[in-house]
Write a protein that holds these residues in place. Structure first.
Motif, mmCIF file in Angstrom:
data_model
loop_
_atom_site.group_PDB
_atom_site.id
_atom_site.type_symbol
_atom_site.label_atom_id
_atom_site.label_comp_id
_atom_site.label_asym_id
_atom_site.label_seq_id
_atom_site.Cartn_x
_atom_site.Cartn_y
_atom_site.Cartn_z
ATOM 1 N N HIS A 1 -28.360 21.169 -20.208
ATOM 2 C CA HIS A 1 -29.508 20.468 -19.642
ATOM 3 C C HIS A 1 -29.990 21.234 -18.427
ATOM 4 C CE1 HIS A 1 -28.765 16.813 -22.036
ATOM 5 N NE2 HIS A 1 -27.483 17.125 -21.886
ATOM 6 N N VAL A 2 -31.294 21.193 -18.186
ATOM 7 C CA VAL A 2 -31.865 21.911 -17.042
ATOM 8 C C VAL A 2 -32.627 20.894 -16.190
ATOM 9 C CG1 VAL A 2 -33.291 23.869 -16.327
ATOM 10 C CG2 VAL A 2 -32.143 23.911 -18.549
ATOM 11 N N ALA A 3 -32.385 20.946 -14.872
ATOM 12 C CA ALA A 3 -33.056 19.988 -14.005
ATOM 13 C C ALA A 3 -33.193 20.546 -12.593
ATOM 14 C CB ALA A 3 -32.262 18.676 -13.961
ATOM 15 N N THR A 4 -34.152 20.009 -11.851
ATOM 16 C CA THR A 4 -34.176 20.227 -10.401
ATOM 17 C C THR A 4 -33.739 18.910 -9.788
ATOM 18 O OG1 THR A 4 -36.461 19.484 -10.267
ATOM 19 C CG2 THR A 4 -36.105 21.847 -10.599
ATOM 20 N N ALA A 5 -33.605 18.866 -8.462
ATOM 21 C CA ALA A 5 -33.144 17.646 -7.815
ATOM 22 C C ALA A 5 -34.072 16.478 -8.151
ATOM 23 C CB ALA A 5 -33.067 17.863 -6.308
ATOM 24 N N ALA A 6 -35.330 16.788 -8.285
ATOM 25 C CA ALA A 6 -36.298 15.715 -8.481
ATOM 26 C C ALA A 6 -36.561 15.399 -9.949
ATOM 27 C CB ALA A 6 -37.630 16.100 -7.802
ATOM 28 N N THR B 1 -29.721 10.465 -16.159
ATOM 29 C CA THR B 1 -28.805 10.053 -17.224
ATOM 30 C C THR B 1 -29.315 10.552 -18.575
ATOM 31 O OG1 THR B 1 -28.408 8.097 -15.931
ATOM 32 C CG2 THR B 1 -27.557 8.089 -18.182
ATOM 33 N N GLN B 2 -28.454 11.219 -19.269
ATOM 34 C CA GLN B 2 -28.861 11.785 -20.558
ATOM 35 C C GLN B 2 -27.884 11.417 -21.665
ATOM 36 O OE1 GLN B 2 -31.585 13.429 -21.466
ATOM 37 N NE2 GLN B 2 -32.352 13.076 -19.382
ATOM 38 N N GLN B 3 -28.409 11.199 -22.854
ATOM 39 C CA GLN B 3 -27.554 10.972 -24.030
ATOM 40 C C GLN B 3 -26.955 12.320 -24.458
ATOM 41 O OE1 GLN B 3 -26.861 8.021 -25.567
ATOM 42 N NE2 GLN B 3 -27.936 7.176 -23.790
ATOM 43 N N PRO B 4 -25.712 12.311 -24.947
ATOM 44 C CA PRO B 4 -25.190 13.566 -25.500
ATOM 45 C C PRO B 4 -25.984 13.971 -26.747
ATOM 46 C CG PRO B 4 -23.604 11.787 -25.812
ATOM 47 C CD PRO B 4 -24.735 11.225 -25.010
ATOM 48 N N VAL B 5 -26.153 15.276 -26.950
ATOM 49 C CA VAL B 5 -26.884 15.721 -28.146
ATOM 50 C C VAL B 5 -25.988 15.553 -29.361
ATOM 51 C CG1 VAL B 5 -28.453 17.320 -27.033
ATOM 52 C CG2 VAL B 5 -26.199 18.099 -27.749
ATOM 53 N N GLN C 1 -18.903 22.053 -15.389
ATOM 54 C CA GLN C 1 -20.181 21.335 -15.408
ATOM 55 C C GLN C 1 -21.364 22.243 -15.674
ATOM 56 O OE1 GLN C 1 -20.210 19.080 -11.669
ATOM 57 N NE2 GLN C 1 -19.629 17.304 -12.929
ATOM 58 N N GLY C 2 -21.406 23.384 -15.007
ATOM 59 C CA GLY C 2 -22.547 24.268 -15.210
ATOM 60 C C GLY C 2 -22.761 25.155 -14.002
ATOM 61 N N VAL C 3 -24.029 25.440 -13.705
ATOM 62 C CA VAL C 3 -24.328 26.286 -12.541
ATOM 63 C C VAL C 3 -25.456 25.684 -11.741
ATOM 64 C CG1 VAL C 3 -23.622 28.495 -13.567
ATOM 65 C CG2 VAL C 3 -25.945 27.652 -13.957
ATOM 66 N N ASN D 1 -23.899 20.398 -18.257
ATOM 67 C CA ASN D 1 -23.688 19.315 -19.213
ATOM 68 C C ASN D 1 -24.140 17.951 -18.698
ATOM 69 O OD1 ASN D 1 -21.740 18.742 -17.335
ATOM 70 N ND2 ASN D 1 -20.012 19.325 -18.666
ATOM 71 N N GLU D 2 -23.849 16.915 -19.457
ATOM 72 C CA GLU D 2 -24.287 15.557 -19.113
ATOM 73 C C GLU D 2 -23.702 15.097 -17.778
ATOM 74 O OE1 GLU D 2 -22.746 15.633 -22.516
ATOM 75 O OE2 GLU D 2 -24.711 16.278 -23.231
ATOM 76 N N ALA D 3 -22.422 15.467 -17.536
ATOM 77 C CA ALA D 3 -21.754 15.041 -16.305
ATOM 78 C C ALA D 3 -22.503 15.563 -15.077
ATOM 79 C CB ALA D 3 -20.313 15.540 -16.306
ATOM 80 N N LEU D 4 -22.957 16.841 -15.189
ATOM 81 C CA LEU D 4 -23.706 17.450 -14.087
ATOM 82 C C LEU D 4 -25.013 16.696 -13.870
ATOM 83 C CD1 LEU D 4 -24.005 19.883 -12.101
ATOM 84 C CD2 LEU D 4 -25.177 21.067 -13.941
ATOM 85 N N MET D 5 -25.673 16.320 -14.988
ATOM 86 C CA MET D 5 -26.945 15.591 -14.893
ATOM 87 C C MET D 5 -26.733 14.228 -14.238
ATOM 88 S SD MET D 5 -29.309 17.528 -15.975
ATOM 89 C CE MET D 5 -28.492 19.067 -15.593
#
Lengths: 623, 72
Positions: A428-433, A417-421, A392-394, A407-411
């Motif tokens: 993808h980069v995100a924080t909890a919020a 929810t993200q569309q695949p590129v 999934q990622g880190v 990746n999308e699964a992690l998001m």
């Protein structure tokens, strides 16, 4: 240019005969020779230069007659000149011999010069190696080195065998192998190929391959054997020569006998015409100039870092109208890099820096490419504990906040929810919020690839087709940047063979299809195409084995050099064939009609040969 | 098995072709070719027969062009 002893000797004979002959000609034209008391004395005067220039030819011909071998070049000259003497054409007989010798000498010099320029080119063979054992350095033969030995390569020396640098840094001149003039830098851990020259610094190298398996030995072997495989044009000439000479001699015999016997023509006139046939019957101009053209073409290609395995391959390259490219490693760099940064809001640099911080401890190749792209100094970031989420990622604590990259699964698990590129791999980069954005990593198109393909098309290639095992979307993205006419995506290795076979059916018999691969797992496809090009194969002997044309570095523009050289070589070979045959046919016709003299015939024969050889030698200088 | 030899002072391409034809006719030779440009003679024959074949090959070369030497 130094002549051999034999050639110097011939040169002296040519010069002295020419001087003597000139005196006789002047004497004849001023009427001095008419004062000679007998015709035998006149004959004797011309016989002196004739034997001076022709004794070795006469001797050789007589020997061949004893061996029951008839109608070689020398005997043709003998028959023609003796016949000319008999009908009173003494100056002509001497001139034929003289010019024949000049032609032969010229031909030997030209061939010797071509051979030398190829062997200079191939003068990349290292003579000595310096092996280090327990701190002591000894001089050894490169063939005695075994894998695991440590050798020392000092500045100015040639790398004797393939190996890996263990100590030291240096710039290497790889021109002998790749045709590339810019030096290549090496540091500990880098692979080193035999045949390169160390320009500066001292390297300590661990031997990886024995001499006979090293790059330099493989290249030498290949180039040496290259002209064994004859091109169709060359084979045609050999077959033609077998028929041409006997046919012209037969025609000469008929010409000398039939008109006087049947039509009561003048014997000496018809013998004179038959002599013209004999003088022109030698196929030397063709037999020497066509292989010389191909030899020169192969030489010019190796100088550019393109190894062509045979004249037949060179001919096939010249006729290439379709080129099929394997995508990964050939049109693309074959390594991942950041191709797109799409922040949800805010700026790209910040997103990339944050992703790099999140991936700081990861050893995944994708993480490495993100860190490589990032320009921001990460010491300003407080990077805390990090955890790898397999598949999934880190997640990493950056500046007291948890950041997820993956990746999308992690998001989805975070609720974003993200569309695949559409192309490449997304991080993808995100924080909890908050969702912050995506970084797209893909295998980028080689710089200069588009330009190289455009130039191929200017050089007469009509179709460029890309084959790839990647998804249609990823393939489409690469195709959009390149002037390719067709893309076949999602192909397994065996599908590539099928795709090339299908394309092979669509080309006409006069055209050829080339396949360009990086040679690593393309061997079946390389073999099934008309011409298989292996690229970037420095050090890969499997690729050298499978391909017809080997491009030593990974510069796609070398394809253009290969096509240009091949086209020019074939054009020169054809020019020579047309020119030599045309002139010979014209002289035969004029001779039969009684318009041409023996002078014209011998000038035509030797002149055509010299011009054809000079023309053939132009291939050597093709850039 | 195939063996390569250097062929010194072959002066004409046509002669080289004729030598190859003669060498091919030597008993025990499976195939032979001469590369005029690189001055190489390649003979494919039985290992044990090589010394005799080479002697006959040299003789064949002498017949076509005196002064041409096969170097082992």
């Amino acid at each position: 240019m130094r002549l051999s002893k034999k050639d110097r000797h011939v040169l002296v004979r040519i010069v002295s005969t020419a001087a003597l002959f000139l005196v006789l000609l002047v004497a004849e034209h001023t009427g001095q020779l008419e004062r000679l008391p007998s015709v035998w004395l006149l004959r004797a005067c011309y016989a002196v230069p004739y034997f001076l220039i022709g004794y070795d030819i006469l001797w050789k011909s007589l020997k061949n007659v004893c061996h029951l071998r008839f109608f070689d070049e020398e005997q043709l000259m003998l028959y023609a000149t003796v016949a000319a003497f008999c009908i009173g054409e003494y100056p002509e007989a001497t001139a034929v011999m003289l010019l024949f010798q000049i032609g032969e000498l010229f031909q030997r010099i030209a061939v010797g010069k071509s051979r030398k320029s190829i062997s200079d080119l191939m003068d990349i063979c290292p003579v000595v190696a310096y092996r280090e054992t327990d701190g002591a350095i000894e001089e050894v033969d490169p063939e005695d080195l075994v894998p695991g030995d440590i050798i020392v390569v000092k500045a100015g020396e040639r790398v004797p065998v393939d190996g890996v640098v263990v100590h030291g840094v240096a710039s290497l001149d790889t021109a002998a192998l790749t045709g590339e003039s810019a030096p290549r830098d090496v540091a500990p851990g880098d692979a080193l190929y035999s045949g390169c020259i160390n320009l500066n610094g001292t390297l300590r190298v661990e031997v990886k391959k024995k001499f006979e398996d090293s790059t330099v030995a493989i290249i030498l072997e290949m180039v040496e054997n290259a002209s064994d495989k004859k091109a169709k044009t060359e084979a045609f000439i050999t077959r033609f020569a077998h028929v041409y000479t006997p046919a012209v001699i037969a025609a000469a015999a008929l010409l000398a006998l039939i008109p006087p016997l049947v039509l009561h023509g003048d014997w000496s006139e018809w013998i004179r015409r038959a002599c013209i046939f004999l003088v022109i019957s030698c196929p030397c101009a063709l037999v020497i100039s066509v292989p010389l053209s191909f030899f020169g073409g192969i030489g010019a290609a190796s100088r550019a870092g393109v190894l062509v395995k045979g004249s037949n391959c060179l001919e096939a390259v010249a006729k290439m109208t379709t080129v099929v490219f394997d995508r990964t490693g050939t049109l693309t760099c074959g390594r991942f890099s950041v191709t797109d940064i799409r922040p949800a809001d805010g700026d790209k640099t910040a997103l990339l820096a944050l992703a790099a911080a999140a991936e700081y401890y990861s050893d995944h190749p994708i993480a490495a490419s993100i860190r490589a792209e990032n320009q921001v100094d990460l010491t300003n970031f407080a990077i805390g504990s990090s955890e790898t989420l397999t598949g999934q990622g880190v997640k990493t604590e950056v500046n007291d906040e948890m950041v997820w990259a993956g990746n999308e699964a992690l998001m989805r698990s975070l609720g974003h929810t993200q569309q695949p590129v559409e192309t490449g791999t997304a991080v993808h980069v995100a924080t909890a919020a908050r969702y912050l954005g995506v970084i797209v990593i893909s295998d980028s198109v080689k710089p200069g690839a588009a330009e190289a393909l455009c130039r191929l098309k200017q050089n007469g290639v009509r179709r460029c087709i890309m084959l790839t095992g990647d998804h249609v979307s990823a393939a489409g993205a690469a195709a959009a940047e390149l002037p390719v006419d067709d893309v076949r995506a999602e192909l397994l290795p065996q599908d590539k063979v099928a795709a090339v076979e299908e394309l092979l059916k669509t080309r006409s018999s006069k055209e050829t299809l080339g396949f360009v691969g990086d040679g690593i797992n393309d061997a079946p496809v390389l073999a099934c195409a008309d011409v298989g090009f292996a690229m970037g194969t420095l050090g890969s002997d499997a690729a050298i084995e499978a391909a017809d044309v080997v491009i030593m570095d990974d510069d796609l523009n070398k394809m253009n050099a290969a096509v240009r050289i091949a086209r020019k070589t074939l054009r020169i070979a054809k020019e020579n064939i047309a020119f030599a045959l045309g002139v010979k046919a014209a002289v035969l016709l004029l001779g039969a009609l009684g318009i041409a003299s023996l002078w014209l015939a011998v000038f035509a024969d030797v002149g055509v040969m010299m011009l054809a050889v000079l023309n053939a030698m132009r291939t050597l200088r093709t850039k | 098995m195939k063996k390569k030899f250097k062929l010194e002072s072959v002066d004409c391409a046509h002669c080289a072709e004729q030598m190859a034809v003669l060498i091919r006719k030597i008993p025990g030779v499976n195939d032979a070719s001469i590369n005029f440009m690189t001055q190489r003679l390649i003979i494919d024959a039985d290992e044990a027969a090589f010394p005799e074949i080479l002697r006959l090959a040299q003789k064949a070369c002498d017949r076509v062009d005196d002064g041409c030497v096969i170097k082992v």
